[in-house]
Design an enzyme around this catalytic site. Structure first.
Site, mmCIF file in Angstrom:
data_model
loop_
_atom_site.group_PDB
_atom_site.id
_atom_site.type_symbol
_atom_site.label_atom_id
_atom_site.label_comp_id
_atom_site.label_asym_id
_atom_site.label_seq_id
_atom_site.Cartn_x
_atom_site.Cartn_y
_atom_site.Cartn_z
ATOM 1 N N SER A 17 14.022 1.214 -8.214
ATOM 2 C CA SER A 17 13.354 2.340 -8.473
ATOM 3 C C SER A 17 13.506 2.961 -9.877
ATOM 4 C CB SER A 17 13.478 3.417 -7.486
ATOM 5 O OG SER A 17 12.834 4.671 -7.567
ATOM 6 N N SER A 19 11.964 6.006 -10.428
ATOM 7 C CA SER A 19 11.835 7.358 -10.109
ATOM 8 C C SER A 19 12.846 8.292 -10.611
ATOM 9 C CB SER A 19 11.786 7.659 -8.688
ATOM 10 O OG SER A 19 10.385 7.208 -8.054
ATOM 11 N N LYS A 69 7.403 5.778 4.585
ATOM 12 C CA LYS A 69 6.139 6.806 4.543
ATOM 13 C C LYS A 69 5.470 6.945 5.789
ATOM 14 C CE LYS A 69 4.988 5.519 -0.269
ATOM 15 N NZ LYS A 69 3.774 4.693 -1.132
ATOM 16 N N ASN A 90 4.470 10.428 0.965
ATOM 17 C CA ASN A 90 5.373 9.991 -0.013
ATOM 18 C C ASN A 90 6.342 11.042 -0.783
ATOM 19 O OD1 ASN A 90 3.473 11.425 -1.992
ATOM 20 N ND2 ASN A 90 4.048 10.041 -3.651
ATOM 21 N N ASP A 110 0.404 10.053 -3.885
ATOM 22 C CA ASP A 110 0.007 8.653 -4.036
ATOM 23 C C ASP A 110 -1.384 8.780 -4.387
ATOM 24 O OD1 ASP A 110 2.456 7.309 -3.916
ATOM 25 O OD2 ASP A 110 2.180 6.878 -1.946
ATOM 26 N N GLY A 136 1.786 1.563 4.603
ATOM 27 C CA GLY A 136 1.470 2.792 4.117
ATOM 28 C C GLY A 136 0.708 3.447 2.755
ATOM 29 N N TYR A 228 5.867 -3.001 -9.389
ATOM 30 C CA TYR A 228 6.109 -2.822 -10.691
ATOM 31 C C TYR A 228 7.288 -3.578 -11.258
ATOM 32 C CZ TYR A 228 8.741 1.383 -9.675
ATOM 33 O OH TYR A 228 9.840 2.162 -9.316
#
Length: 303
Positions: A17, A19, A69, A90, A110, A136, A228
């Site tokens: 991730s 994030s 989710k 999310n 999202d 989800g 990604y």
């Protein structure tokens, strides 16, 4: 100085991730005393973890990714209208209650992340659209396409029984959606203006091979691949090889992350600071993950 508050992205697997990179860059530029990490959690562990968040009382928010989710929905105190309509969360915003407890509110950014990523790629209203997968993220894709006024949405799935939620959401957001067998996707996708793949990493590799083997041009049609890492995905490479436009999932992550930062910063006691400095937030988040804000999808394909 404010006490350091905690935040995290939850999911499995989670090691890939980006994030934490995105969020920590935003909080640094805003001067928010926040930490943000990645925590590997599977569905059976989620309720206990949220219980810990309630007890500790020093959390401002949580990002939620697959496979959590849908599971998170029934474990929260409140849902935003969009999260309730989608049955998918999310974002969990954590706020303190007057009695010293923690209130957990589920939201879903999202949808806006998908909308903004597609608009940035030049998608205009009323596209004919396809979605790959029925989980989800697919429900968020349906809602995003409804915002764009999609004239039709075809959802390609391997197991129709698991995609009932997608059709339910489509009815709620007033968009015409139908299910189609995944096996026929390669031949059909060339007829759409927008394709959104909600499949996990490598989940569309076989489809990518079939698309490449057909050697058909898709005439600039837009593919948003929410996966990604690794990038470019096999599907993205095949689509670009057929003269299509590719939008990486990192852009969806970027734009939905901006909306999360706004919610988390407000919950953490900084008011509307993130909204007031949205331009700075977007710039540092782009820099943190190596995305060119002026033309991010081309930058992403360059790897």
């Amino acid at each position: 100085m404010k006490n350091l508050l905690q935040g995290a992205v939850l999911g499995h697997p989670i090691g890939h991730s980006k994030s934490p990179t995105l969020h920590n860059a935003a909080y640094q530029v805003l001067g928010a005393q926040f930490s943000y990490t990645a925590i590997d959690i599977q569905v059976p562990e989620l309720a206990d973890f949220l219980g810990r968040v309630r007890r500790e009382g020093n959390w401002y928010g949580l990002s939620v990714t697959m496979p959590l989710k849908n599971a998170a929905v029934d474990l929260l105190d409140e849902l935003s209208p969009v999260a309730a309509a989608l049955g998918s969360v999310n974002t969990i915003v954590c706020t303190r209650t007057p009695d010293g407890g923690t209130h957990l509110r589920g939201d879903n950014t999202d949808v806006q992340g998908i909308v903004n990523a597609l608009l940035h790629a030049g998608v205009r209203e009323r596209p004919r659209a396809a979605i790959l997968g029925g989980g989800g993220t697919a429900v968020s894709a349906v809602a995003a396409l409804a915002q764009l006024g999609a004239s039709e949405v075809v959802v390609f799935v391997r197991n129709p029984a698991k995609a009932a939620d997608v059709l339910d959401v489509a009815a709620k957001v007033n968009v015409r959606a139908t299910l189609a067998p995944f096996e026929g996707a390669a031949e059909a996708l060339g007829g759409f203006d927008v394709v959104i793949s909600t499949l996990p990493p490598h989940g569309a590799d076989a489809l990518a091979g079939a698309i490449a083997a057909q050697d058909k041009q898709v005439d600039g049609a837009v593919l948003l691949d929410v996966a990604y890492d690794p990038w470019p995905s096999a599907l993205a490479s095949a689509w670009q090889g057929c003269a299509g436009t590719v939008v990486a999932g990192i852009e969806m992550l970027l734009y939905q992350g901006v909306e999360q930062v706004k919610l988390f910063v407000q919950a953490g006691g900084y008011g509307t600071l993130a909204t007031e400095k949205q331009g700075d937030v977007i710039n540092v988040m782009c820099d943190a993950i190596g995305v060119d804000r002026r033309n991010p999808h081309e930058q992403n394909m360059a790897g």
